[in-house]
Design an enzyme around this catalytic site. Structure first.
Site, mmCIF file in Angstrom:
data_model
loop_
_atom_site.group_PDB
_atom_site.id
_atom_site.type_symbol
_atom_site.label_atom_id
_atom_site.label_comp_id
_atom_site.label_asym_id
_atom_site.label_seq_id
_atom_site.Cartn_x
_atom_site.Cartn_y
_atom_site.Cartn_z
ATOM 1 N N CYS A 136 43.684 47.910 33.013
ATOM 2 C CA CYS A 136 43.486 46.522 33.444
ATOM 3 C C CYS A 136 44.822 45.786 33.488
ATOM 4 O O CYS A 136 45.371 45.421 32.437
ATOM 5 C CB CYS A 136 42.513 45.816 32.504
ATOM 6 S SG CYS A 136 42.268 44.092 32.949
ATOM 7 N N CYS A 139 44.602 42.103 32.261
ATOM 8 C CA CYS A 139 44.477 41.973 30.799
ATOM 9 C C CYS A 139 45.800 42.284 30.098
ATOM 10 O O CYS A 139 46.155 41.629 29.135
ATOM 11 C CB CYS A 139 43.428 42.930 30.234
ATOM 12 S SG CYS A 139 41.984 43.166 31.244
ATOM 13 N N ASP A 140 46.500 43.310 30.557
ATOM 14 C CA ASP A 140 47.615 43.852 29.764
ATOM 15 C C ASP A 140 48.999 43.692 30.374
ATOM 16 O O ASP A 140 49.997 43.933 29.694
ATOM 17 C CB ASP A 140 47.369 45.354 29.491
ATOM 18 C CG ASP A 140 46.099 45.581 28.701
ATOM 19 O OD1 ASP A 140 45.748 44.693 27.897
ATOM 20 O OD2 ASP A 140 45.444 46.612 28.891
#
Ligand code: NAP
Length: 312
Positions: A136, A139-140
């Site tokens: 992701c 997200c990261d």
């Protein structure tokens, strides 16, 4: 035990669109999601291909869809994992058992559970998950400011997310196993114009190596073993549909995608499948919303027929 007219498993665009319609048609509706609402929208930074929204953050669109469904009285239960979906033998009532132990029942069930990322299955992938291996970018990505990264895959997700990661990374290598990319030309053109992106084609990833965190990715290209020093590896090689929650058989294709008719009806009466879990040409927000709408109307007709049948 809770009784509904319609239970929707999955709170992404397909499930939320279905819920909006069934609730507006006055059907008592529950939406269950094992995580936050939004499905794949939460893995998408910018949405630029949903009509009416020239450009909107995936997370914002998810929030709007959730609020919209709530407005019509849908019982939205996020962070509520489903354990299994069963059929009651004599009544054909759909029984949804939750991990919490609770049981929900309804005559109609709309399966909108999407899927999970496909794993690369090379040494180091599992070991470094959360320590440099990610599925992701949204997200990261921010954890990798100024670092060099590898993105694996050649589809829309790999190319689009690779482009997104250049916001943080000093360089992104997109490593793909074939000579040609599967991604849409508009995404490829954008990535090719990005000076931080380098494509490595005909390359097969063999291993992810590191110490405390990812340090190196090894791959084979044209018979030679090569390696890159990277701080992170983002894997976007497709998707495995979440179709295994059913305790009973539901027809599916070889990839596990549920097969439906044009009204999204599965091989089980009173069960529809919509969005990314369904066998179809593409996985777009617009098609997911369309699927959800069709299934909701079909479910409403089904319930009306059941109620009429019970009255006569
Ligand atoms: P995808 O289109 O199925 O592409 C998967 C890619 O991973 C392919 O290039 C495939 O290689 C490669 N791959 C598969 N297994 C592999 C393995 N074991 N090792 C190495 N490479 C492997 O998946 P996706 O990119 O996740 O997209 C999924 C769906 O979402 C698609 O329908 C896509 O159109 C849609 N999507 C759309 C957008 C957008 O429109 N903006 C953004 C993201 C996703 P081969 O090419 O050799 O098969």
């Amino acid at each position: 035990m809770s009784e509904y007219d319609v239970i929707i498993v999955g709170g992404g665009p397909a499930g939320l669109a279905a819920a909006l319609y069934t609730a507006r048609m006055d059907l008592k509706t529950a939406v269950l999601d094992r995580g936050p609402l939004g499905g794949q929208l939460l893995n998408t930074e910018l949405v630029e291909d949903y009509p009416g929204f020239e450009s909107i953050l995936g997370s914002d669109l998810a929030m709007k869809m959730g609020e919209h469904a709530r407005k019509f009285g849908v019982d939205i239960r996020d962070f509520e994992p489903v354990k299994e979906i069963d059929l009651e033998a004599d009544t054909q009532i759909k029984v949804v058992r939750l991990e919490s132990g609770e049981e929900l029942r309804a005559p109609a069930l709309i399966m909108a559970a999407g899927g999970l990322p496909r794993y690369l299955e090379v040494p180091g992938e599992k070991e470094f998950w959360g320590r440099g291996v990610s599925y992701c970018a949204v997200c990261d990505g921010a954890f990798f400011k100024g670092q060099e990264l590898a993105v694996i895959g050649g589809g829309d997700a790999a190319v689009e997310e690779g482009d997104f990661l250049t916001r943080y990374a000093s360089k992104v290598y997109i490593i793909h196993r074939r000579g040609g990319l599967r991604a849409q030309p508009i995404l490829v053109d954008r990535a090719e114009a990005n000076p931080k992106i380098e494509f490595i084609l005909d390359a097969h990833v063999k291993e992810i190596v590191g110490g405390e965190k990812v340090q190196t990715i090894r791959y084979e290209q044209h018979g030679e073993t090569k390696q890159l020093e990277v701080g992170g590896v983002f894997i976007f090689i497709g998707f495995v549909p979440n179709s295994k929650l059913f305790k009973v058989h539901v027809d599916h294709d070889e990839g596990g995608y549920i097969v439906t008719d044009r009204n999204m009806q599965t091989s089980i009466e009173g069960v529809w499948a919509v969005g990314d879990v369904r066998a179809q040409l593409t996985k777009q927000i617009a098609t997911a919303v369309g699927d959800g709408t069709t299934a909701a109307v079909a479910a409403s007709l089904y319930i009306t027929a059941l109620k009429d049948g019970a009255r006569t």
